[in-house]
Motif scaffolding. Sequence first.
Motif, short mmCIF file in Angstrom:
data_model
loop_
_atom_site.label_atom_id
_atom_site.label_comp_id
_atom_site.label_asym_id
_atom_site.label_seq_id
_atom_site.Cartn_x
_atom_site.Cartn_y
_atom_site.Cartn_z
N VAL A 243 0.84 -1.20 0.00
CA VAL A 243 0.00 0.00 0.00
C VAL A 243 0.87 1.25 0.00
O VAL A 243 0.63 2.20 -0.75
N MET A 244 1.90 1.24 0.82
CA MET A 244 2.80 2.39 0.94
C MET A 244 3.47 2.71 -0.40
O MET A 244 3.49 3.86 -0.85
N GLY A 245 4.00 1.69 -1.04
CA GLY A 245 4.65 1.90 -2.33
C GLY A 245 3.68 2.40 -3.39
O GLY A 245 4.00 3.31 -4.16
N THR A 246 2.49 1.83 -3.41
CA THR A 246 1.48 2.23 -4.40
C THR A 246 1.07 3.68 -4.21
O THR A 246 1.01 4.46 -5.17
N VAL A 247 0.81 4.07 -2.95
CA VAL A 247 0.36 5.43 -2.67
C VAL A 247 1.47 6.45 -2.92
O VAL A 247 1.24 7.51 -3.52
N VAL A 248 2.68 6.14 -2.49
CA VAL A 248 3.80 7.06 -2.72
C VAL A 248 4.06 7.21 -4.22
O VAL A 248 4.35 8.31 -4.71
N GLY A 249 3.92 6.12 -4.97
CA GLY A 249 4.07 6.21 -6.41
C GLY A 249 3.01 7.09 -7.05
O GLY A 249 3.30 7.89 -7.95
N ASP A 250 1.76 6.97 -6.56
CA ASP A 250 0.69 7.84 -7.07
C ASP A 250 1.00 9.30 -6.79
O ASP A 250 0.81 10.18 -7.64
N PHE A 278 10.29 -6.34 1.15
CA PHE A 278 8.87 -6.42 0.81
C PHE A 278 8.55 -5.73 -0.51
O PHE A 278 7.39 -5.54 -0.86
N GLY A 279 9.59 -5.34 -1.24
CA GLY A 279 9.40 -4.87 -2.61
C GLY A 279 8.85 -3.46 -2.75
O GLY A 279 8.12 -3.17 -3.71
N PHE A 280 9.24 -2.56 -1.84
CA PHE A 280 8.73 -1.19 -1.91
C PHE A 280 8.99 -0.55 -3.28
O PHE A 280 8.10 0.07 -3.88
N THR A 281 10.20 -0.70 -3.79
CA THR A 281 10.55 -0.07 -5.06
C THR A 281 9.68 -0.59 -6.20
O THR A 281 9.20 0.17 -7.04
N ASP A 282 9.46 -1.90 -6.23
CA ASP A 282 8.62 -2.49 -7.29
C ASP A 282 7.19 -1.96 -7.20
O ASP A 282 6.57 -1.65 -8.23
N LEU A 284 6.19 0.90 -5.88
CA LEU A 284 6.20 2.32 -6.23
C LEU A 284 6.22 2.50 -7.75
O LEU A 284 5.56 3.38 -8.30
N ARG A 285 7.01 1.67 -8.43
CA ARG A 285 7.20 1.82 -9.88
C ARG A 285 6.17 1.05 -10.72
O ARG A 285 6.19 1.15 -11.94
N ASN A 286 5.28 0.34 -10.10
CA ASN A 286 4.31 -0.48 -10.82
C ASN A 286 3.18 0.41 -11.37
O ASN A 286 2.08 0.44 -10.85
N LYS A 287 3.48 1.14 -12.44
CA LYS A 287 2.53 2.09 -13.02
C LYS A 287 2.33 1.84 -14.52
O LYS A 287 2.25 2.77 -15.32
N GLU A 295 11.52 5.60 -12.54
CA GLU A 295 12.92 5.44 -12.13
C GLU A 295 13.62 6.77 -11.90
O GLU A 295 14.74 6.81 -11.39
N GLN A 296 12.96 7.87 -12.23
CA GLN A 296 13.56 9.19 -12.05
C GLN A 296 13.44 9.72 -10.62
O GLN A 296 14.00 10.77 -10.31
N PHE A 297 12.71 9.01 -9.76
CA PHE A 297 12.45 9.51 -8.42
C PHE A 297 13.26 8.76 -7.38
O PHE A 297 13.04 7.55 -7.16
N GLY A 298 14.18 9.45 -6.72
CA GLY A 298 14.88 8.86 -5.58
C GLY A 298 14.01 8.91 -4.34
O GLY A 298 13.08 9.73 -4.24
N VAL A 299 14.28 8.04 -3.39
CA VAL A 299 13.50 7.98 -2.15
C VAL A 299 14.45 7.87 -0.96
O VAL A 299 15.40 7.09 -1.00
N PHE A 300 14.16 8.66 0.08
CA PHE A 300 14.98 8.67 1.28
C PHE A 300 14.10 8.56 2.52
O PHE A 300 12.95 8.99 2.51
#
Length: 319
Positions: A243-250, A278-282, A284-287, A295-300
């Motif tokens: 959920v976190m990755g999906t929402v942050v990606g949106d 748990f695949g946060f990057t995948d 986030l990028r699943n769009k 891939e242009q967005f770094g995350v910290f």
Amino acid sequence: MNELAGETGLSLVADIGGTNTRVALARGPVVDRATVTRYANADHADLGAVLTEYLAETGVEAGQITGVCVAAAGPVHDGVAKLTNLDWRIDRATLARALTAAKVAVLNDLQAQGHAIGNIDAADLDTVIPQPEAPAHATKLVVGLGTGFNACPVFDTEGGRFVPPSEAGHVSLPSCGGRMSALVEAMLRDHGFASVEEVLSGRGISYLHRVLHGQEAQPSEIMQRMGAGDAQAEETGAALVEVMGTVVGDLALSHLPFGGVYLVGGVTRAVAPHLARFGFTDHLRNKGRFSGFMEQFGVFVLRDDYAALTGCASHLARL
């Protein structure tokens, strides 16, 4: 008397949560961490009482304070803050009268975090996704997971930094099939509305665990069991990160933060060690056809617990 009291440009900054308020002195964008003091809100009638006690303890006179900025855990509109979990009303006029300061500002707590970006020690930033090269003025995005959820963009313009307020935690949770669709259905049944904050927050972890396993558990217990390899807690953690990755990606697609995404808050710091496995990057990028674009967005992850105070000081320094 505090050693900063005799210096010019002395500011007072405060971070007001639902339970505690932290107050500190600052000079320019730099907070004197030795002056940070925490007060229980339940022991004080209002913010004015907290500030009066703080000044008395530090030996600083109100007239020595040239600027004051507070960050409040709640919506801020036209310089007025109404805290979500505390019956306090905070406005610029009240602060100016209490401290006779020339510069006064009231921010939402996440806005303060946004103003802190660029003034945080590199040691307090953990890289989740490396940041591609980008201009210094590129838009940034701050996303907070704690007692609640919120997000706001950070714009560096020719006229200065602009961090608009937001209540992003109360938008609809996306339903993308699989377990996310099942989660939305459960939230509609239980709450009548499926909002982001009801999952991406402290209480959200407990709710997610209950939906998945029919068990009640505190967030801290779930996180502890997750670290110990408990199967049910692991499933809850995997769902949380999805959920976190999906929402942050949106949110990244909405704001295009080519200068990076900064994750803040207590829940963020707790789940951070589990993001990779748990695949946060995948997530986030699943769009779809825009997956490569992501891939242009770094995350910290920002681990500085005083970032809101730093943001208040930084904002004052720019006024």
